[in-house]
Write a protein that holds these residues in place. Structure first.
Motif, PDB file in Angstrom:
ATOM      1  N   ALA A   1       0.838  -1.210   0.000  1.00  0.00           N
ATOM      2  CA  ALA A   1       0.000   0.000   0.000  1.00  0.00           C
ATOM      3  C   ALA A   1       0.868   1.253   0.000  1.00  0.00           C
ATOM      4  N   ALA A   2       1.946   1.235   0.767  1.00  0.00           N
ATOM      5  CA  ALA A   2       2.855   2.393   0.814  1.00  0.00           C
ATOM      6  C   ALA A   2       3.516   2.612  -0.544  1.00  0.00           C
ATOM      7  N   GLU A   3       3.870   1.552  -1.227  1.00  0.00           N
ATOM      8  CA  GLU A   3       4.486   1.680  -2.553  1.00  0.00           C
ATOM      9  C   GLU A   3       3.500   2.269  -3.559  1.00  0.00           C
ATOM     10  N   ALA A   4       2.261   1.825  -3.520  1.00  0.00           N
ATOM     11  CA  ALA A   4       1.229   2.390  -4.407  1.00  0.00           C
ATOM     12  C   ALA A   4       1.019   3.874  -4.094  1.00  0.00           C
ATOM     13  N   ARG A   5       0.993   4.221  -2.822  1.00  0.00           N
ATOM     14  CA  ARG A   5       0.828   5.618  -2.403  1.00  0.00           C
ATOM     15  C   ARG A   5       2.012   6.462  -2.869  1.00  0.00           C
ATOM     16  N   THR A   6       3.221   5.935  -2.745  1.00  0.00           N
ATOM     17  CA  THR A   6       4.418   6.652  -3.173  1.00  0.00           C
ATOM     18  C   THR A   6       4.373   6.927  -4.670  1.00  0.00           C
ATOM     19  N   LEU A   7       4.000   5.933  -5.457  1.00  0.00           N
ATOM     20  CA  LEU A   7       3.893   6.121  -6.909  1.00  0.00           C
ATOM     21  C   LEU A   7       2.865   7.198  -7.222  1.00  0.00           C
ATOM     22  N   ARG A   8       1.744   7.132  -6.566  1.00  0.00           N
ATOM     23  CA  ARG A   8       0.691   8.132  -6.788  1.00  0.00           C
ATOM     24  C   ARG A   8       1.183   9.541  -6.453  1.00  0.00           C
ATOM     25  N   ASN A   9       1.903   9.668  -5.377  1.00  0.00           N
ATOM     26  CA  ASN A   9       2.358  10.984  -4.923  1.00  0.00           C
ATOM     27  C   ASN A   9       3.538  11.539  -5.719  1.00  0.00           C
TER      28      ASN A   9
ATOM     29  N   MET B   1      -1.445  14.222 -16.637  1.00  0.00           N
ATOM     30  CA  MET B   1      -0.498  13.274 -16.059  1.00  0.00           C
ATOM     31  C   MET B   1       0.800  13.267 -16.847  1.00  0.00           C
ATOM     32  N   ASP B   2       1.907  13.248 -16.138  1.00  0.00           N
ATOM     33  CA  ASP B   2       3.241  13.241 -16.733  1.00  0.00           C
ATOM     34  C   ASP B   2       3.615  11.799 -17.088  1.00  0.00           C
ATOM     35  N   ILE B   3       3.358  11.410 -18.323  1.00  0.00           N
ATOM     36  CA  ILE B   3       3.579  10.029 -18.778  1.00  0.00           C
ATOM     37  C   ILE B   3       5.041   9.629 -18.693  1.00  0.00           C
ATOM     38  N   ALA B   4       5.948  10.482 -19.113  1.00  0.00           N
ATOM     39  CA  ALA B   4       7.379  10.159 -19.063  1.00  0.00           C
ATOM     40  C   ALA B   4       7.818   9.903 -17.628  1.00  0.00           C
ATOM     41  N   ARG B   5       7.400  10.756 -16.719  1.00  0.00           N
ATOM     42  CA  ARG B   5       7.750  10.578 -15.304  1.00  0.00           C
ATOM     43  C   ARG B   5       7.111   9.313 -14.762  1.00  0.00           C
ATOM     44  N   LEU B   6       5.880   9.033 -15.182  1.00  0.00           N
ATOM     45  CA  LEU B   6       5.205   7.825 -14.723  1.00  0.00           C
ATOM     46  C   LEU B   6       6.000   6.580 -15.095  1.00  0.00           C
ATOM     47  N   HIS B   7       6.474   6.504 -16.335  1.00  0.00           N
ATOM     48  CA  HIS B   7       7.225   5.322 -16.762  1.00  0.00           C
ATOM     49  C   HIS B   7       8.509   5.163 -15.951  1.00  0.00           C
ATOM     50  N   THR B   8       9.195   6.246 -15.684  1.00  0.00           N
ATOM     51  CA  THR B   8      10.418   6.199 -14.887  1.00  0.00           C
ATOM     52  C   THR B   8      10.126   5.722 -13.466  1.00  0.00           C
ATOM     53  N   GLU B   9       9.131   6.329 -12.843  1.00  0.00           N
ATOM     54  CA  GLU B   9       8.790   5.979 -11.462  1.00  0.00           C
ATOM     55  C   GLU B   9       8.219   4.566 -11.356  1.00  0.00           C
ATOM     56  N   THR B  10       7.463   4.154 -12.356  1.00  0.00           N
ATOM     57  CA  THR B  10       6.859   2.827 -12.311  1.00  0.00           C
ATOM     58  C   THR B  10       7.904   1.729 -12.402  1.00  0.00           C
ATOM     59  N   GLN B  11       8.976   1.957 -13.144  1.00  0.00           N
ATOM     60  CA  GLN B  11      10.030   0.939 -13.228  1.00  0.00           C
ATOM     61  C   GLN B  11      10.621   0.656 -11.849  1.00  0.00           C
ATOM     62  N   ALA B  12      10.893   1.703 -11.084  1.00  0.00           N
ATOM     63  CA  ALA B  12      11.434   1.514  -9.738  1.00  0.00           C
ATOM     64  C   ALA B  12      10.398   0.864  -8.826  1.00  0.00           C
ATOM     65  N   SER B  13       9.156   1.327  -8.904  1.00  0.00           N
ATOM     66  CA  SER B  13       8.089   0.741  -8.084  1.00  0.00           C
ATOM     67  C   SER B  13       7.863  -0.718  -8.444  1.00  0.00           C
ATOM     68  N   ALA B  14       7.923  -1.029  -9.719  1.00  0.00           N
ATOM     69  CA  ALA B  14       7.699  -2.404 -10.168  1.00  0.00           C
ATOM     70  C   ALA B  14       8.708  -3.358  -9.544  1.00  0.00           C
ATOM     71  N   GLN B  15       9.954  -2.951  -9.466  1.00  0.00           N
ATOM     72  CA  GLN B  15      10.975  -3.805  -8.852  1.00  0.00           C
ATOM     73  C   GLN B  15      10.670  -4.048  -7.378  1.00  0.00           C
ATOM     74  N   ARG B  16      10.312  -2.981  -6.661  1.00  0.00           N
ATOM     75  CA  ARG B  16      10.017  -3.120  -5.230  1.00  0.00           C
ATOM     76  C   ARG B  16       8.750  -3.945  -5.003  1.00  0.00           C
ATOM     77  N   ILE B  17       7.719  -3.719  -5.807  1.00  0.00           N
ATOM     78  CA  ILE B  17       6.469  -4.462  -5.654  1.00  0.00           C
ATOM     79  C   ILE B  17       6.674  -5.935  -5.985  1.00  0.00           C
ATOM     80  N   THR B  18       7.421  -6.219  -7.039  1.00  0.00           N
ATOM     81  CA  THR B  18       7.705  -7.608  -7.401  1.00  0.00           C
ATOM     82  C   THR B  18       8.423  -8.319  -6.268  1.00  0.00           C
ATOM     83  N   THR B  19       9.387  -7.655  -5.658  1.00  0.00           N
ATOM     84  CA  THR B  19      10.102  -8.230  -4.517  1.00  0.00           C
ATOM     85  C   THR B  19       9.133  -8.532  -3.377  1.00  0.00           C
TER      86      THR B  19
END
Length: 148
Positions: free
Chosen positions: A9-17, A102-120
């Motif tokens: 939940a914290a990771e989803a919140r961080t991505l959103r923020n 919505m900043d699509i370029a920033r979203l893709h950058t941030e999502t890559q980092a979030s994806a690694q943490r969420i997958t873990t």
């Protein structure tokens, strides 16, 4: 000790923020079961998870049929915003709903980092994965195992 569900939940919140224009974030299994959500009541989390999974699966099928390789993400642009899906391997996804700014370029950058943490978090073995009653707001019980 922070539970795995609280960390998701914290990771989803961080991505959103961290990305301008993001209104809702869901993490779901590829079959559309909600794992966690951070939403602003624009969309019902369970429905958003299911629709995002359907979008992902249609795009995967199209990529397979046209020999385009593995799917990384989808972007659906609408008059008033976006629906973006990022894969988390073969087991799960991140769905993002955003407004027209919505900043699509920033979203893709941030999502890559979030994806690694969420997958873990989804794949690590821990005692709280089996502990009942660890649900946080915006999450459903037991769906975490469905994402594996």
């Amino acid at each position: 000790m922070t539970t795995r569900k609280a960390q998701l939940a914290a990771e989803a919140r961080t991505l959103r923020n961290r990305v301008v224009g993001v209104t809702d974030v869901v993490v779901a299994s590829v079959d559309g079961l909600l794992i966690t959500a951070e939403t602003d009541d624009t969309a019902e989390p369970e429905s958003l998870a299911a629709l995002t999974a359907a979008t992902l699966n249609i795009a995967r099928r199209a990529g397979s049929m046209t020999s385009r390789g593995l799917l990384h993400h989808t972007v659906s642009r609408f008059t008033d915003g976006y629906l973006v899906t990022h894969t988390l391997g073969e087991m799960a996804l991140i769905g993002v709903l955003g407004d027209a700014g919505m900043d699509i370029a920033r979203l893709h950058t941030e999502t890559q980092a979030s994806a690694q943490r969420i997958t873990t978090l989804l794949t690590e073995t821990s005692a709280d994965a089996a502990a009942p009653g660890n649900a946080s707001a915006g999450q459903t019980d037991g769906t975490e195992e469905g994402a594996r």
